[in-house]
Scaffold this motif. Sequence first.
Motif, PDB file in Angstrom:
ATOM      1  N   TRP A 177      -7.497  -6.542   6.876  1.00 51.29           N
ATOM      2  CA  TRP A 177      -7.451  -5.074   6.773  1.00 51.29           C
ATOM      3  C   TRP A 177      -7.302  -4.648   5.312  1.00 51.29           C
ATOM      4  CZ3 TRP A 177      -3.268  -2.265   4.857  1.00 51.29           C
ATOM      5  CH2 TRP A 177      -3.341  -0.872   5.011  1.00 51.29           C
ATOM      6  N   ALA A 178      -6.435  -5.339   4.570  1.00 54.33           N
ATOM      7  CA  ALA A 178      -6.221  -5.003   3.166  1.00 54.33           C
ATOM      8  C   ALA A 178      -7.497  -5.179   2.360  1.00 54.33           C
ATOM      9  CB  ALA A 178      -5.098  -5.868   2.589  1.00 54.33           C
ATOM     10  N   PHE A 214       0.824  -1.208   0.000  1.00 53.79           N
ATOM     11  CA  PHE A 214       0.000   0.000   0.000  1.00 53.79           C
ATOM     12  C   PHE A 214       0.859   1.259   0.000  1.00 53.79           C
ATOM     13  CE2 PHE A 214      -3.024  -3.164   1.222  1.00 53.79           C
ATOM     14  CZ  PHE A 214      -4.233  -2.710   0.700  1.00 53.79           C
ATOM     15  N   ASP A 218      -0.973   3.764   6.650  1.00 51.20           N
ATOM     16  CA  ASP A 218      -1.500   2.935   5.565  1.00 51.20           C
ATOM     17  C   ASP A 218      -0.402   2.141   4.867  1.00 51.20           C
ATOM     18  OD1 ASP A 218      -4.125   3.691   5.954  1.00 51.20           O
ATOM     19  OD2 ASP A 218      -3.993   5.392   4.580  1.00 51.20           O
ATOM     20  N   LYS A 273     -10.507  -4.852   3.457  1.00 53.80           N
ATOM     21  CA  LYS A 273     -11.407  -3.745   3.792  1.00 53.80           C
ATOM     22  C   LYS A 273     -10.982  -2.463   3.090  1.00 53.80           C
ATOM     23  CE  LYS A 273     -12.795  -5.593   8.296  1.00 53.80           C
ATOM     24  NZ  LYS A 273     -12.711  -5.435   9.774  1.00 53.80           N
ATOM     25  N   GLN A 274      -9.662  -2.246   2.967  1.00 57.15           N
ATOM     26  CA  GLN A 274      -9.160  -1.059   2.284  1.00 57.15           C
ATOM     27  C   GLN A 274      -9.566  -1.047   0.819  1.00 57.15           C
ATOM     28  OE1 GLN A 274      -8.282   0.715   5.210  1.00 57.15           O
ATOM     29  NE2 GLN A 274      -6.846   1.612   3.787  1.00 57.15           N
ATOM     30  N   LEU A 275      -9.579  -2.227   0.213  1.00 58.96           N
ATOM     31  CA  LEU A 275      -9.827  -2.321  -1.226  1.00 58.96           C
ATOM     32  C   LEU A 275     -11.229  -2.813  -1.551  1.00 58.96           C
ATOM     33  CD1 LEU A 275      -6.439  -3.970  -2.220  1.00 58.96           C
ATOM     34  CD2 LEU A 275      -7.104  -1.606  -2.603  1.00 58.96           C
TER      35      LEU A 275
END
Length: 387
Positions: free
Chosen positions: A204-205, A101, A192, A207-209
């Motif tokens: 988490w990744a 990221f 991030d 959710k970010q994407l």
Amino acid sequence: MSVCGILLCAGSSRRMGFDKLNTPLFGKTAIERSLDALVAGGCDSIVFVVGEQSEKTVSGLSCPVPHTVVRGGAERTDSVRNGLAAVDAQISVIHDAARCFVTPALVRACIASAREFGSGVAAIPMTDTVMRLHPYGTETLDRNALWRMQTPQAFLTEQIKAAYATGGAATDDATLYARAIDAPHFVPGSEDNRKLTTAADWEWAHKQLGGTLYGTGFDTHRLVEGRKLILGGVEIPFEKGLLGHSDADVLLHAIMDAILGAMKLGDIGKLFPDTDERYRGISSRELLHAVNVMVQKRDMVVRHVDATVICQRPKLAPYRQKIERTIAEDLQIPFSAVSVKATTTEGMNDEGRGLCISAQAIASVNGKESWNEEIRTFASTEQENIT
């Protein structure tokens, strides 16, 4: 000053429990995402430091700058040392592919710092209270003097090579640089810029994407005698059919282009050209299946399809539900996620005159909710390169 990015992708992912670097993450692997950032951030060449599995991934990449592939070592310091041996640029930017990221802006900032100060290390000041445990008690450390190291870490190549030549082990490059050369110059990192280390990081990744992607499609084919009329994978009784290299299923063609557009994978003309005899007379349901496989192997899934068929005749109302069910089955999504409508042009245009049938579609695509299952099964399956 020339700049080379050393992309470290030889890790074994022991703490993650599956191959985090080569598993697609919403369409791209961690290696691809990190490579994009390094190139966009100013690296004019790349050295990939790979392991056995990541070498397969790297060999399938289209790297836009000159690049070299070297094997990693038993420890991170060994891998970096191998990578540095292949560098002849003036600045080396060392980056862990698992920090996928990272932004091009952070890469540029580290490079600029290396040009000015000799080093540029992404780091974050410690804000939490940190306590060291001893057999005889505890010690609270001064957090104002503590930094959390990240990558990228950029250095004048001559100096970082000299630092690594002194030997010794370290979990990051700045440690060796500080021992042998000078105190590193820090560049503000980012929360991030997180390293994918545990399953919680992978979640988490996701959710970010986790946003939804949308694509649109349109297709039209002429009506001619002597051909079957196939729409949405269903044969419709009619005196004419659609002309095309395949079965000319204009509805599925529009849907496929919508899905491919959402994924930025081109269109059916690119993937299944009418110059290829393999696709002569092929059922468009087979092509839709192939498109869906591409989506799924990029860790994505089609969520909804809405399409409109434009024709004067035949009337499609009696077949609408069968068409929707066929499309839903082929895409492996609920029947409720497919909507097919039909409209006329009131006798106007080529559709209204019965010369052709057209279709337009919109599709939404987002990440699989069952990513935990993907993690469990990845280790037992060999990853394939998707065209």
